[in-house]
Design a protein around this motif. Structure first.
Motif, PDB file in Angstrom:
ATOM      1  N   HIS A  20       0.817  -1.209   0.000  1.00  0.00           N
ATOM      2  CA  HIS A  20       0.000   0.000   0.000  1.00  0.00           C
ATOM      3  C   HIS A  20       0.854   1.263   0.000  1.00  0.00           C
ATOM      4  N   ASP A  21       1.980   1.228   0.675  1.00  0.00           N
ATOM      5  CA  ASP A  21       2.891   2.378   0.642  1.00  0.00           C
ATOM      6  C   ASP A  21       3.405   2.607  -0.775  1.00  0.00           C
ATOM      7  N   ARG A  22       3.797   1.524  -1.438  1.00  0.00           N
ATOM      8  CA  ARG A  22       4.296   1.629  -2.808  1.00  0.00           C
ATOM      9  C   ARG A  22       3.187   2.083  -3.758  1.00  0.00           C
ATOM     10  N   LEU A  23       1.992   1.546  -3.544  1.00  0.00           N
ATOM     11  CA  LEU A  23       0.848   1.914  -4.384  1.00  0.00           C
ATOM     12  C   LEU A  23       0.547   3.401  -4.246  1.00  0.00           C
ATOM     13  N   HIS A  24       0.529   3.894  -3.013  1.00  0.00           N
ATOM     14  CA  HIS A  24       0.240   5.311  -2.780  1.00  0.00           C
ATOM     15  C   HIS A  24       1.324   6.196  -3.396  1.00  0.00           C
ATOM     16  N   ALA A  25       2.565   5.809  -3.220  1.00  0.00           N
ATOM     17  CA  ALA A  25       3.672   6.607  -3.760  1.00  0.00           C
ATOM     18  C   ALA A  25       3.605   6.691  -5.280  1.00  0.00           C
ATOM     19  N   ASN A  26       3.287   5.565  -5.917  1.00  0.00           N
ATOM     20  CA  ASN A  26       3.208   5.552  -7.385  1.00  0.00           C
ATOM     21  C   ASN A  26       2.007   6.348  -7.890  1.00  0.00           C
ATOM     22  N   ILE A  27       0.876   6.247  -7.189  1.00  0.00           N
ATOM     23  CA  ILE A  27      -0.298   7.026  -7.565  1.00  0.00           C
ATOM     24  C   ILE A  27      -0.004   8.512  -7.416  1.00  0.00           C
ATOM     25  N   TYR A  28       0.633   8.875  -6.314  1.00  0.00           N
ATOM     26  CA  TYR A  28       0.972  10.281  -6.063  1.00  0.00           C
ATOM     27  C   TYR A  28       1.874  10.837  -7.170  1.00  0.00           C
ATOM     28  N   ALA A  29       2.871  10.060  -7.561  1.00  0.00           N
ATOM     29  CA  ALA A  29       3.796  10.517  -8.605  1.00  0.00           C
ATOM     30  C   ALA A  29       3.097  10.617  -9.952  1.00  0.00           C
ATOM     31  N   SER A  30       2.276   9.622 -10.273  1.00  0.00           N
ATOM     32  CA  SER A  30       1.589   9.595 -11.559  1.00  0.00           C
ATOM     33  C   SER A  30       0.562  10.720 -11.670  1.00  0.00           C
ATOM     34  N   VAL A  31      -0.197  10.939 -10.612  1.00  0.00           N
ATOM     35  CA  VAL A  31      -1.182  12.023 -10.613  1.00  0.00           C
ATOM     36  C   VAL A  31      -0.476  13.374 -10.699  1.00  0.00           C
ATOM     37  N   GLY A  32       0.631  13.507  -9.981  1.00  0.00           N
ATOM     38  CA  GLY A  32       1.392  14.754 -10.039  1.00  0.00           C
ATOM     39  C   GLY A  32       1.842  15.072 -11.456  1.00  0.00           C
ATOM     40  N   ASP A  33       2.263  14.045 -12.180  1.00  0.00           N
ATOM     41  CA  ASP A  33       2.674  14.233 -13.570  1.00  0.00           C
ATOM     42  C   ASP A  33       1.489  14.651 -14.432  1.00  0.00           C
ATOM     43  N   ALA A  34       0.323  14.008 -14.210  1.00  0.00           N
ATOM     44  CA  ALA A  34      -0.873  14.331 -14.993  1.00  0.00           C
ATOM     45  C   ALA A  34      -1.332  15.759 -14.719  1.00  0.00           C
ATOM     46  N   VAL A  35      -1.290  16.170 -13.448  1.00  0.00           N
ATOM     47  CA  VAL A  35      -1.716  17.524 -13.088  1.00  0.00           C
ATOM     48  C   VAL A  35      -0.762  18.561 -13.668  1.00  0.00           C
ATOM     49  N   SER A  36       0.517  18.255 -13.704  1.00  0.00           N
ATOM     50  CA  SER A  36       1.489  19.219 -14.249  1.00  0.00           C
ATOM     51  C   SER A  36       1.218  19.516 -15.715  1.00  0.00           C
ATOM     52  N   ARG A  37       0.629  18.560 -16.412  1.00  0.00           N
ATOM     53  CA  ARG A  37       0.354  18.733 -17.848  1.00  0.00           C
ATOM     54  C   ARG A  37      -0.862  19.612 -18.116  1.00  0.00           C
ATOM     55  N   ILE A  38      -1.690  19.837 -17.089  1.00  0.00           N
ATOM     56  CA  ILE A  38      -2.863  20.716 -17.279  1.00  0.00           C
ATOM     57  C   ILE A  38      -2.753  21.945 -16.370  1.00  0.00           C
ATOM     58  N   ALA A  39      -1.565  22.198 -15.839  1.00  0.00           N
ATOM     59  CA  ALA A  39      -1.366  23.321 -14.917  1.00  0.00           C
ATOM     60  C   ALA A  39      -1.585  24.673 -15.598  1.00  0.00           C
ATOM     61  N   HIS A  40      -1.505  24.694 -16.937  1.00  0.00           N
ATOM     62  CA  HIS A  40      -1.700  25.952 -17.664  1.00  0.00           C
ATOM     63  C   HIS A  40      -3.158  26.377 -17.720  1.00  0.00           C
ATOM     64  N   ILE A  41      -4.070  25.473 -17.377  1.00  0.00           N
ATOM     65  CA  ILE A  41      -5.498  25.786 -17.402  1.00  0.00           C
ATOM     66  C   ILE A  41      -5.864  26.506 -16.104  1.00  0.00           C
ATOM     67  N   PRO A  42      -6.392  27.732 -16.198  1.00  0.00           N
ATOM     68  CA  PRO A  42      -6.730  28.487 -14.982  1.00  0.00           C
ATOM     69  C   PRO A  42      -7.710  27.716 -14.098  1.00  0.00           C
TER      70      PRO A  42
END
Length: 303
Positions: A20-42
């Motif tokens: 579960h620790d590994r799962l959470h860490a990977n989800i956190y990293a993956s979501v962070g990457d996805a959010v960074s790609r739409i950060a330009h949207i106000p």
């Protein structure tokens, strides 16, 4: 070795915690990457706030022990289903909601869960199912948003608008299922459908959908003093065809029926025709057509 092995043992508890620790860490990293790609949207939220919300819903779904007991196909579907419910309720109105790509996050999470359950992992198969489920959820959310926007703009009374919106939603899928199971599935898969058949199916769906939906809504509209006229019905259908404007390609008419001919134009002659036909039926001027029996053996199947 499956994480679910050695139930109750100390080794299992440590393995589960590590998983579960590994799962959470990977989800956190993956979501962070996805959010960074739409950060330009106000947005009213910071990227960090958005990430935390998304991670919470995806991790909650991914850490459900029931997933470990499912076949891998079920894991893919249920993971997206369970996460999307809370995620769409919390983030569905965000301006980036339809732009962010969470498919990689769900694919990676599904692969980890399936591998931990001891099943063979098929990356291509997981990608295909997750992508289809995610797109389906987005389409359904877009459809609900369209129903909301259209009815809010067309009906003055909030209760009347809510009643029509719910009726449009409830009548939608039965009408689509009936049209898709009209006995042409085998011919469609083998040879494709001619334009006349495609047009007939679009018209048939529209007629069945509006007939059922507005029949459900009629009394509620009268009770609050809203008058349903042919003109109102035509305005409703025109808005449902292009709920977000002509420039936006989305339509409430199912893509499964319109992908060949495309979305009907704003001056579609059938808008006036079907409104006139339905009012003639509702007013008792003409008898309601007998319901056709579903054809058997015609290649019909699932939607």
């Amino acid at each position: 070795q499956a994480v679910s092995a050695d139930i109750g043992g100390t080794g299992h508890r440590f393995a589960a915690m590590a998983f579960h620790d590994r799962l959470h860490a990977n989800i956190y990293a993956s979501v962070g990457d996805a959010v960074s790609r739409i950060a330009h949207i106000p947005s009213e939220e910071s990227p960090d706030q958005s990430s935390k919300k998304i991670v919470r819903y995806v991790f909650k779904a991914a850490s459900d022990p029931e997933l470990m007991q499912m076949p891998w196909e079920g894991v893919c579907k249920e993971l997206v289903e369970r996460a999307f419910s809370g995620y769409s309720a919390s983030c569905g109105e965000m301006p980036w909601f339809f732009d962010i790509d969470l498919v990689p996050t769900f694919v990676q999470s599904a692969m980890e869960i399936i591998a931990a359950s001891g099943q063979p992992v098929s990356p291509a198969g997981i990608q295909e199912i997750v992508h289809a489920e995610y797109e389906d959820k987005l389409d359904r959310h877009m459809l609900d948003k369209a129903f909301w926007d259209v009815t809010k703009a067309l009906f003055n009374d909030e209760k009347a608008g809510n009643k029509v919106r719910n009726a449009l939603s409830k009548a939608y899928w039965p009408a689509l299922d009936e049209v898709l199971n009209d006995g042409t599935l085998h011919r469609e898969m083998m040879y494709g459908l001619d334009q006349a058949t495609e047009l007939r199916r679009i018209e048939s769906f529209t007629r069945k959908w509006l007939d059922d939906a507005m029949s459900r809504s009629w009394m509620a509209l009268e009770n609050v003093g809203e008058t349903l006229s042919e003109e109102t019905l035509m305005e409703l259908l025109k808005a449902l065809i292009a709920p977000f404007g002509e420039e936006n390609p989305f339509s409430c008419l199912p893509a499964a029926l319109t992908e060949g001919l495309g979305r009907p134009p704003p001056d579609w002659a059938f808008i006036r025709t079907v409104a006139h036909e339905l009012f003639a039926i509702w007013n008792g001027d003409v008898p309601r057509p007998a319901a056709k029996k579903r054809r058997k053996g015609g290649g019909g199947g699932g939607g």
